[in-house]
Design an enzyme around this catalytic site. Structure first.
Site, mmCIF file in Angstrom:
data_model
loop_
_atom_site.group_PDB
_atom_site.id
_atom_site.type_symbol
_atom_site.label_atom_id
_atom_site.label_comp_id
_atom_site.label_asym_id
_atom_site.label_seq_id
_atom_site.Cartn_x
_atom_site.Cartn_y
_atom_site.Cartn_z
ATOM 1 N N LEU A 300 27.365 38.081 -9.254
ATOM 2 C CA LEU A 300 26.836 38.925 -10.325
ATOM 3 C C LEU A 300 25.393 38.571 -10.654
ATOM 4 O O LEU A 300 24.559 39.448 -10.885
ATOM 5 C CB LEU A 300 27.727 38.794 -11.564
ATOM 6 C CG LEU A 300 27.700 39.983 -12.524
ATOM 7 C CD1 LEU A 300 28.283 41.213 -11.865
ATOM 8 C CD2 LEU A 300 28.456 39.658 -13.801
ATOM 9 N N HIS A 301 25.073 37.269 -10.708
ATOM 10 C CA HIS A 301 23.716 36.885 -11.115
ATOM 11 C C HIS A 301 22.668 37.225 -10.059
ATOM 12 O O HIS A 301 21.467 37.170 -10.320
ATOM 13 C CB HIS A 301 23.645 35.412 -11.504
ATOM 14 C CG HIS A 301 23.757 34.434 -10.356
ATOM 15 N ND1 HIS A 301 24.199 34.773 -9.108
ATOM 16 C CD2 HIS A 301 23.471 33.109 -10.302
ATOM 17 C CE1 HIS A 301 24.189 33.712 -8.326
ATOM 18 N NE2 HIS A 301 23.744 32.691 -9.022
#
Length: 394
Positions: A300-301
């Site tokens: 996600l990051h």
């Protein structure tokens, strides 16, 4: 679903609470402190007392470490590149012997050895020989860290001009190693090769073990029957998960060129029939459905907010109602003193050209918008490896 007994989870607090340290009194105190620290008269008074000199030295040391930090990292990088730490794995050695083994002139070897000893990577003995220090021994026990340090040649090269990195995201060497738009090898932008994809995938594989151990310690995967590792790379995390859950059907989804590497590794396993590898785009292609667990490990990051939201929505479509999502990655810290997320990964992902570290509260809000409920953060013993958030598909 149950969580590991060793680490109780906690509900993620709502964003409506005022951040700590934001009261008028706290702000006023910090303003007074800053004005004093900027005053030459205050420094003269402080240096006149023993306790003042103690705090002045400590402050000066911290500031110098920030100034010299890049030099420190380059000493570490040189030690890894030359094989210095492996050369000392068997025991102490004199500097002349180490210079020959490292293929360096004696003067250069002495400087590297002295610098490494000053940083705790080596210990210098009274007879002049050098041996591994505590940090050097710990480094040899972590092949993933060594792989990351070797990979940092591209990152360090980009950071020669950090202002440019912040102004123009993804314009340097690091960004050429990977792209996050799901393109296959034959449509990859000019300058990005299959060998670079392989190199970066192998790096992620080498650095995955510590992340996998911590994530699987935090989260009990045994109750699940159909698991999807979204963005699973070559399968390193999924194979570690398979050792904890010996019966689940295991699915891996990643870009087509990465999926080829995953199939090569998973097809030779004795339990290869448990694994299903799917190649495609996070944003366009169908995902396996009816899963009861979807994992996003360091995914996600790597993406900006809009594509990250799309990934979470797609993950929701792969889950049956009541299924779980596990997000495991280094995260930002709302207390604004996280060197892992707010300093390192903020700059790393800027150079990469995609993504940013997020706080657990930000991730919880995104999960709610994507169709999940009951977000919970799981306290991590090693946040430098990973922090974790889990939620339920509604």
């Amino acid at each position: 679903m149950s969580l590991s007994d060793s680490r109780p989870s906690a509900p993620i607090a709502g964003a409506d609470k005022a951040p700590r340290g934001s009261s008028p009194l706290s702000v006023r105190w910090r303003d007074i402190r800053n004005r004093a620290l900027m005053s030459p008269r205050f420094h003269a008074i402080a240096l006149a007392t023993p306790i003042g000199r103690f705090f002045a030295r400590r402050s000066a040391d911290k500031l110098f470490d920030l100034t010299a930090g890049f030099v420190y990292s380059q000493i570490l990088f040189a030690g890894v590149q030359t094989g210095l730490f492996e050369a000392l794995a068997e025991g102490p050695a004199p500097e002349e012997d180490l210079a020959r083994r490292l293929e360096m002139p004696l003067d250069g070897a002495r400087r590297l050895l002295s610098g490494s000893a000053a940083l705790g990577l080596l210990d210098k003995l009274p007879d002049g020989r050098f041996m591994l220090g505590a940090q050097g021994a710990a480094l040899l026990a972590n092949p993933g860290a060594i792989a990351m340090i070797r990979h940092h040649d591209a990152f360090y090269d980009d950071l020669r001009d950090p202002v440019e990195v912040l102004k123009i995201r993804g314009g340097g060497r690091l960004a050429r190693l990977w792209d996050y738009d799901g393109q296959s090898a034959d449509t990859r932008p000019e300058g990005r090769s299959t060998s670079e994809t392989t190199r970066y995938t192998k790096l992620m594989e080498a650095s995955q073990d510590l992340v996998a151990r911590e994530a699987l310690r935090l989260f009990d995967v045994r109750p699940f029957k159909r698991i999807l590792d979204l963005g699973g790379g070559s399968g390193r995390f999924l194979t570690a998960l398979a050792e904890r859950n010996e019966t689940a059907q295991l699915h891996l989804f990643d870009r087509p060129d990465v999926a080829i590497l995953a199939r090569e590794r998973l097809d030779i396993r004795p339990d290869a029939d448990r694994f299903r590898v799917h190649g495609g785009s996070f944003f366009a292609d169908s995902l396996p459905d009816r899963c009861d667990l979807v994992t996003l490990v360091r995914i996600l990051h790597d993406h900006d907010d809009e594509p990250a939201m799309n990934i979470l929505r797609r993950a929701r479509t792969a889950l049956a109602p009541g299924g779980r999502i596990l997000i495991a990655e280094p995260m930002a810290d709302r207390r604004a003193h996280s060197r892992i997320g707010d300093a390192y990964f903020n700059l790393y992902l800027a150079a990469m050209g995609s993504g940013r570290p997020r706080t657990p509260e930000e991730i919880a809000e995104m999960l709610g918008a994507a169709g999940f409920s009951k977000p919970r953060t799981i306290p991590a013993g090693m946040p430098i490896a990973t922090s974790a958030v889990t939620a339920v598909a509604t």
